[in-house]
Enzyme design. Sequence first.
Site, PDB file in Angstrom:
ATOM      1  N   LYS A  85       0.854  -1.190   0.000  1.00  0.00           N
ATOM      2  CA  LYS A  85       0.000   0.000   0.000  1.00  0.00           C
ATOM      3  C   LYS A  85       0.892   1.243   0.000  1.00  0.00           C
ATOM      4  O   LYS A  85       1.785   1.381   0.830  1.00  0.00           O
ATOM      5  CB  LYS A  85      -0.873  -0.035   1.249  1.00  0.00           C
TER       6      LYS A  85
HETATM    7  C1  E4P Z   1      -8.112   2.071   3.921  1.00  0.00           C
HETATM    8  O1  E4P Z   1      -7.466   1.198   3.415  1.00  0.00           O
HETATM    9  C2  E4P Z   1      -7.882   2.683   5.230  1.00  0.00           C
HETATM   10  O2  E4P Z   1      -7.187   1.764   6.017  1.00  0.00           O
HETATM   11  C3  E4P Z   1      -9.148   3.000   5.988  1.00  0.00           C
HETATM   12  O3  E4P Z   1     -10.289   2.570   5.297  1.00  0.00           O
HETATM   13  C4  E4P Z   1      -9.221   4.366   6.543  1.00  0.00           C
HETATM   14  O4  E4P Z   1     -10.445   4.528   7.228  1.00  0.00           O
HETATM   15  P1  E4P Z   1     -10.717   5.749   8.214  1.00  0.00           P
HETATM   16  O5  E4P Z   1     -10.921   6.980   7.409  1.00  0.00           O
HETATM   17  O6  E4P Z   1     -11.976   5.361   8.938  1.00  0.00           O
HETATM   18  O7  E4P Z   1      -9.511   5.860   9.110  1.00  0.00           O
END
Ligand code: E4P
Length: 217
Positions: A85
């Site tokens: 990622k």
């Molecule tokens: C995506 O891959 C992120 O890990 C995640 O969905 C972020 O979510 P949040 O905005 O609730 O922290």
Amino acid sequence: MKFFIDTAKVEDIKKANDMGVICGVTTNPSLIAKEGRVFEEVIAEIASIVDGPISGEVKATTTDAEGMIEEGRAIAAIHPNMVVKIPMTPEGLKACKQLTKEGIKTNVTLVFTANQALLAARAGATYVSPFLGRLDDISVRGVDLIAEIAQIFDVAGIDTQIIAASVRNPIHVTDCALAGADIATVPYAVIEQMTKHPLTDAGIAKFQADYKAVFGE
Ligand code: E4P
């Protein structure tokens, strides 16, 4: 639309996996920090539970392409299911292109516009992660972004998969599915909420009462 679970909490991953509804996992530096455990250790444990793509993010402190590429290679070496990622920046795109060239799967994250998604796809991203909830937080309809990206990818014949991220409630999930997301990555609490309906509970209680009234326990 398929489901990934968005957490680094191993107990929640086990529960969702046992339910049979998830086919992958996403983590991020905040979720890893929340567990307070060594990254490689948690990721290896997750990989032993879920047989599907597991997104592990490069360190939040790594901002140059070279650093991300090096870290990406190390993340990919943890398990064959690993997806690296990478944040949506010019350096991130550079890293995405190189890792893709090496056959490593990538998930370009922190996507907030359709153009960012399009650039990530052109850099070879396996997945893009538009953040629905964080857009809603600033009064911009996150679901509209998912629909735009889905339409653009469809028109252009792009096979990069859309992971709807920052999903905060069951309505988000339905909206993402209707908007054309390939995957929604969802926290365990939301998966649990999705299982529930008061008429389901009332129906179970009535079936039990009717059965017991005739046949006893
Ligand atoms: C995506 O891959 C992120 O890990 C995640 O969905 C972020 O979510 P949040 O905005 O609730 O922290």
